[in-house]
Motif scaffolding. Structure first.
Motif, PDB file in Angstrom:
ATOM      1  N   ASP A   1       0.784  -1.219   0.000  1.00  0.00           N
ATOM      2  CA  ASP A   1       0.000   0.000   0.000  1.00  0.00           C
ATOM      3  C   ASP A   1       0.825   1.283   0.000  1.00  0.00           C
ATOM      4  O   ASP A   1       0.320   2.327  -0.360  1.00  0.00           O
ATOM      5  CB  ASP A   1      -0.927   0.039   1.214  1.00  0.00           C
ATOM      6  CG  ASP A   1      -1.987  -1.036   1.146  1.00  0.00           C
ATOM      7  OD1 ASP A   1      -2.388  -1.358   0.015  1.00  0.00           O
ATOM      8  OD2 ASP A   1      -2.399  -1.538   2.196  1.00  0.00           O
TER       9      ASP A   1
ATOM     10  N   ASP B   1      -0.743   4.267  -2.760  1.00  0.00           N
ATOM     11  CA  ASP B   1      -1.819   4.091  -3.722  1.00  0.00           C
ATOM     12  C   ASP B   1      -3.122   4.320  -2.974  1.00  0.00           C
ATOM     13  O   ASP B   1      -3.416   3.639  -1.994  1.00  0.00           O
ATOM     14  CB  ASP B   1      -1.795   2.693  -4.327  1.00  0.00           C
ATOM     15  CG  ASP B   1      -0.598   2.476  -5.235  1.00  0.00           C
ATOM     16  OD1 ASP B   1      -0.183   1.314  -5.365  1.00  0.00           O
ATOM     17  OD2 ASP B   1      -0.102   3.448  -5.801  1.00  0.00           O
TER      18      ASP B   1
ATOM     19  N   ASP C   1      -7.251   4.511  -3.006  1.00  0.00           N
ATOM     20  CA  ASP C   1      -8.446   4.046  -3.711  1.00  0.00           C
ATOM     21  C   ASP C   1      -9.462   5.178  -3.748  1.00  0.00           C
ATOM     22  O   ASP C   1      -9.957   5.627  -2.717  1.00  0.00           O
ATOM     23  CB  ASP C   1      -9.030   2.832  -3.001  1.00  0.00           C
ATOM     24  CG  ASP C   1     -10.190   2.196  -3.743  1.00  0.00           C
ATOM     25  OD1 ASP C   1     -10.509   2.653  -4.866  1.00  0.00           O
ATOM     26  OD2 ASP C   1     -10.769   1.237  -3.206  1.00  0.00           O
TER      27      ASP C   1
ATOM     28  N   CYS D   1     -14.423   2.298  -6.485  1.00  0.00           N
ATOM     29  CA  CYS D   1     -14.570   1.343  -7.599  1.00  0.00           C
ATOM     30  C   CYS D   1     -13.216   0.783  -8.037  1.00  0.00           C
ATOM     31  O   CYS D   1     -12.969   0.578  -9.226  1.00  0.00           O
ATOM     32  CB  CYS D   1     -15.292   1.999  -8.767  1.00  0.00           C
ATOM     33  SG  CYS D   1     -16.955   2.509  -8.397  1.00  0.00           S
ATOM     34  N   ASN D   2     -12.320   0.560  -7.080  1.00  0.00           N
ATOM     35  CA  ASN D   2     -10.973   0.042  -7.342  1.00  0.00           C
ATOM     36  C   ASN D   2     -10.200   0.885  -8.345  1.00  0.00           C
ATOM     37  O   ASN D   2      -9.429   0.366  -9.149  1.00  0.00           O
ATOM     38  CB  ASN D   2     -11.041  -1.422  -7.792  1.00  0.00           C
ATOM     39  CG  ASN D   2     -11.405  -2.338  -6.651  1.00  0.00           C
ATOM     40  OD1 ASN D   2     -11.014  -2.101  -5.511  1.00  0.00           O
ATOM     41  ND2 ASN D   2     -12.157  -3.378  -6.950  1.00  0.00           N
TER      42      ASN D   2
ATOM     43  N   TYR E   1      -7.308   3.439  -8.451  1.00  0.00           N
ATOM     44  CA  TYR E   1      -6.230   3.885  -7.589  1.00  0.00           C
ATOM     45  C   TYR E   1      -5.418   4.984  -8.258  1.00  0.00           C
ATOM     46  O   TYR E   1      -5.212   4.972  -9.475  1.00  0.00           O
ATOM     47  CB  TYR E   1      -5.290   2.723  -7.246  1.00  0.00           C
ATOM     48  CG  TYR E   1      -5.917   1.716  -6.313  1.00  0.00           C
ATOM     49  CD1 TYR E   1      -5.765   1.829  -4.942  1.00  0.00           C
ATOM     50  CD2 TYR E   1      -6.664   0.653  -6.808  1.00  0.00           C
ATOM     51  CE1 TYR E   1      -6.338   0.914  -4.078  1.00  0.00           C
ATOM     52  CE2 TYR E   1      -7.243  -0.266  -5.952  1.00  0.00           C
ATOM     53  CZ  TYR E   1      -7.071  -0.131  -4.593  1.00  0.00           C
ATOM     54  OH  TYR E   1      -7.637  -1.034  -3.745  1.00  0.00           O
TER      55      TYR E   1
END
Length: 177
Positions: free
Chosen positions: A71, A87, A89, A92-93, A95
């Motif tokens: 992460d 990263d 989010d 809705c995924n 990134y």
């Protein structure tokens, strides 16, 4: 020829049975579902706080050297201070990479849409208190769900007696939920 009083009594019993069935299906089962969904959402909050705790502990333990995690990346810049690349989010995924100049202070969601800036130690103390509070709340919700299940069972037993049905053997009984 059937007795009119007996037919009227049977009609009253059938009407009562329908009322109790309606009460079970429309009130008790709906209440039970709401309590269980609320408990699940509280468990989700606890999970998020524990995930934050693990991230903070990882940041603290590896803050003196470069660290690579799925992460975040901790890098030392020319001035010797640490930067954090993460990263994030957006939903809705989806990134994006973010860079934090000073990861020694973080913003923690404290509830009702409010965020408070805290040091790592303050955040860890807050997380411990918040998770213990939420855990106590989940225990109460579990007790509430058990009480609703007991009420469902009691009404079902009343229906059984009202209809004059014999008691089911223990091995044939099953849980309501």
């Amino acid at each position: 020829m059937s007795d009119p009083a007996n037919a009227n009594a049977n009609a009253n019993v059938d009407e009562k049975v329908l009322q109790y069935e309606h009460f079970i299906n429309e009130v008790l089962k709906r209440d039970l579902q709401k309590v269980l969904e609320h408990r699940d959402s509280v468990y989700e909050k606890i999970s998020q706080y524990l995930q934050l705790k693990n991230t903070i502990l990882s940041l603290q333990s590896d803050s003196l050297s470069s660290v690579r995690n799925e992460d975040f990346n901790m890098l030392r810049n020319e001035a010797g201070s640490h930067k954090l690349k993460a990263d994030v989010d957006l939903g809705c995924n989806f990134y994006v990479q973010a860079e934090v100049e000073d990861p020694s202070r973080i913003f923690v969601a404290v509830g009702y849409g409010f965020f408070v800036e805290m040091t790592h130690d303050e955040a860890l103390r807050f997380i411990e208190k918040k998770t213990s509070q939420l855990t106590a709340f989940t225990e109460q919700l579990t007790k509430d769900s058990a009480e609703i299940k007991a009420n469902i069972r009691m009404v079902l037993e009343g229906l059984r007696e009202l209809q004059g049905l014999s008691d089911l053997p223990e091995r044939r009984r099953r849980e309501v939920f």
